[in-house]
Design a protein around this motif. Structure first.
Motif, mmCIF file in Angstrom:
data_model
loop_
_atom_site.group_PDB
_atom_site.id
_atom_site.type_symbol
_atom_site.label_atom_id
_atom_site.label_comp_id
_atom_site.label_asym_id
_atom_site.label_seq_id
_atom_site.Cartn_x
_atom_site.Cartn_y
_atom_site.Cartn_z
ATOM 1 N N GLY A 49 28.819 12.678 38.261
ATOM 2 C CA GLY A 49 29.686 12.216 39.334
ATOM 3 C C GLY A 49 29.717 10.725 39.574
ATOM 4 O O GLY A 49 30.423 10.264 40.465
ATOM 5 N N VAL A 50 28.970 9.930 38.790
ATOM 6 C CA VAL A 50 29.040 8.477 38.906
ATOM 7 C C VAL A 50 30.078 8.020 37.887
ATOM 8 O O VAL A 50 29.919 8.247 36.689
ATOM 9 N N LYS A 51 31.141 7.409 38.361
ATOM 10 C CA LYS A 51 32.304 7.084 37.517
ATOM 11 C C LYS A 51 31.907 6.346 36.235
ATOM 12 O O LYS A 51 31.220 5.329 36.287
ATOM 13 N N ASP A 52 32.368 6.887 35.106
ATOM 14 C CA ASP A 52 32.182 6.284 33.779
ATOM 15 C C ASP A 52 30.719 6.061 33.395
ATOM 16 O O ASP A 52 30.434 5.254 32.516
ATOM 17 N N THR A 53 29.792 6.753 34.046
ATOM 18 C CA THR A 53 28.380 6.436 33.877
ATOM 19 C C THR A 53 27.520 7.685 33.688
ATOM 20 O O THR A 53 27.663 8.657 34.427
ATOM 21 N N VAL A 54 26.635 7.597 32.717
ATOM 22 C CA VAL A 54 25.572 8.585 32.562
ATOM 23 C C VAL A 54 24.359 8.045 33.310
ATOM 24 O O VAL A 54 23.994 6.880 33.151
ATOM 25 N N VAL A 55 23.761 8.885 34.142
ATOM 26 C CA VAL A 55 22.572 8.490 34.890
ATOM 27 C C VAL A 55 21.395 9.333 34.429
ATOM 28 O O VAL A 55 21.433 10.561 34.493
ATOM 29 N N GLU A 56 20.372 8.652 33.970
ATOM 30 C CA GLU A 56 19.116 9.272 33.579
ATOM 31 C C GLU A 56 18.108 8.936 34.676
ATOM 32 O O GLU A 56 17.953 7.774 35.040
ATOM 33 N N ALA A 57 17.455 9.948 35.229
ATOM 34 C CA ALA A 57 16.467 9.738 36.304
ATOM 35 C C ALA A 57 15.073 9.965 35.738
ATOM 36 O O ALA A 57 14.810 11.006 35.135
ATOM 37 N N LYS A 58 14.183 8.987 35.923
ATOM 38 C CA LYS A 58 12.836 9.077 35.363
ATOM 39 C C LYS A 58 11.777 8.904 36.444
ATOM 40 O O LYS A 58 11.831 7.975 37.239
ATOM 41 N N ASN A 59 10.809 9.810 36.416
ATOM 42 C CA ASN A 59 9.644 9.725 37.293
ATOM 43 C C ASN A 59 8.415 9.825 36.393
ATOM 44 O O ASN A 59 7.813 10.883 36.258
ATOM 45 N N TRP A 60 8.111 8.741 35.728
ATOM 46 C CA TRP A 60 6.996 8.688 34.787
ATOM 47 C C TRP A 60 5.864 7.846 35.359
ATOM 48 O O TRP A 60 6.105 6.853 36.040
ATOM 49 N N LYS A 61 4.652 8.229 35.031
ATOM 50 C CA LYS A 61 3.488 7.450 35.459
ATOM 51 C C LYS A 61 3.495 6.081 34.793
ATOM 52 O O LYS A 61 3.242 5.066 35.427
ATOM 53 N N SER A 62 3.782 6.045 33.498
ATOM 54 C CA SER A 62 3.848 4.786 32.744
ATOM 55 C C SER A 62 5.292 4.545 32.330
ATOM 56 O O SER A 62 5.891 5.375 31.651
ATOM 57 N N ILE A 63 5.826 3.413 32.721
ATOM 58 C CA ILE A 63 7.209 3.078 32.423
ATOM 59 C C ILE A 63 7.284 2.405 31.048
ATOM 60 O O ILE A 63 6.621 1.400 30.808
ATOM 61 N N ASN A 76 26.673 10.783 23.981
ATOM 62 C CA ASN A 76 26.907 12.230 24.011
ATOM 63 C C ASN A 76 28.004 12.595 25.010
ATOM 64 O O ASN A 76 28.820 13.473 24.753
ATOM 65 N N ALA A 77 27.978 11.922 26.156
ATOM 66 C CA ALA A 77 28.931 12.224 27.231
ATOM 67 C C ALA A 77 30.233 11.437 27.111
ATOM 68 O O ALA A 77 31.153 11.640 27.901
ATOM 69 N N LYS A 78 30.288 10.518 26.151
ATOM 70 C CA LYS A 78 31.472 9.670 25.956
ATOM 71 C C LYS A 78 31.822 8.899 27.236
ATOM 72 O O LYS A 78 32.978 8.842 27.664
ATOM 73 N N LYS A 79 30.788 8.303 27.835
ATOM 74 C CA LYS A 79 30.961 7.498 29.044
ATOM 75 C C LYS A 79 30.835 6.020 28.698
ATOM 76 O O LYS A 79 30.334 5.644 27.641
ATOM 77 N N ARG A 80 31.264 5.170 29.604
ATOM 78 C CA ARG A 80 31.255 3.724 29.377
ATOM 79 C C ARG A 80 29.859 3.119 29.546
ATOM 80 O O ARG A 80 29.498 2.173 28.842
ATOM 81 N N PHE A 81 29.094 3.640 30.496
ATOM 82 C CA PHE A 81 27.788 3.067 30.817
ATOM 83 C C PHE A 81 26.692 4.129 30.761
ATOM 84 O O PHE A 81 26.951 5.300 31.019
ATOM 85 N N GLY A 82 25.481 3.669 30.473
ATOM 86 C CA GLY A 82 24.302 4.524 30.537
ATOM 87 C C GLY A 82 23.217 3.792 31.294
ATOM 88 O O GLY A 82 22.794 2.708 30.881
ATOM 89 N N ILE A 83 22.803 4.333 32.425
ATOM 90 C CA ILE A 83 21.768 3.680 33.234
ATOM 91 C C ILE A 83 20.602 4.631 33.452
ATOM 92 O O ILE A 83 20.742 5.850 33.348
ATOM 93 N N SER A 84 19.468 4.037 33.755
ATOM 94 C CA SER A 84 18.288 4.816 34.128
ATOM 95 C C SER A 84 17.851 4.398 35.518
ATOM 96 O O SER A 84 17.832 3.203 35.834
ATOM 97 N N ILE A 85 17.532 5.388 36.336
ATOM 98 C CA ILE A 85 16.985 5.140 37.666
ATOM 99 C C ILE A 85 15.532 5.593 37.613
ATOM 100 O O ILE A 85 15.250 6.767 37.355
ATOM 101 N N ILE A 86 14.629 4.642 37.830
ATOM 102 C CA ILE A 86 13.207 4.869 37.613
ATOM 103 C C ILE A 86 12.456 4.823 38.947
ATOM 104 O O ILE A 86 12.563 3.845 39.690
ATOM 105 N N LYS A 87 11.711 5.875 39.207
ATOM 106 C CA LYS A 87 10.930 5.952 40.445
ATOM 107 C C LYS A 87 9.824 4.910 40.448
ATOM 108 O O LYS A 87 9.135 4.722 39.450
#
Length: 105
Positions: free
Chosen positions: A45-59, A74-85
């Protein structure tokens, strides 16, 4: 859920989606089937964007960014971002990472 790390990751994905919703992005939701063979990210649901959410102990930024880029293709989107806890912080304090090329675009 038997795997505690999977449960932690799933909770983080839901927390990120809910934060988007609280900020006025009603169409954003956790993608069901995240982690599939042809993964297309964790959040929809984020326009043109793949969002990967990460909650890792070591970044490990290179791994996290590369994963978002694969899922973007894979999703044929314009952007790929990661949101890291961030440890011991609220969702609003998470890191958002992407390549410089995409950020400039």
């Amino acid at each position: 859920m038997a795997n505690p790390n999977k449960a932690k990751g799933s909770k983080w994905e839901l927390d990120v989606a809910r934060y988007f919703n609280e900020c006025g992005y009603a169409e954003v939701e956790r993608r069901y089937g995240a982690g599939a063979t042809l993964d297309k990210g964790d959040i929809n649901g984020v326009k043109d964007t793949v969002v990967e959410a990460k909650n890792w102990k070591s970044i490990v930024l290179s791994t996290i960014v590369d994963e978002a880029l694969v899922e973007q293709k894979n999703a044929k989107k314009r952007f790929g971002i990661s949101i890291i806890k961030r440890r011991n912080k609220n969702v609003k304090d998470a890191y958002v990472v992407m390549t410089l090329e995409q950020w400039i675009d």
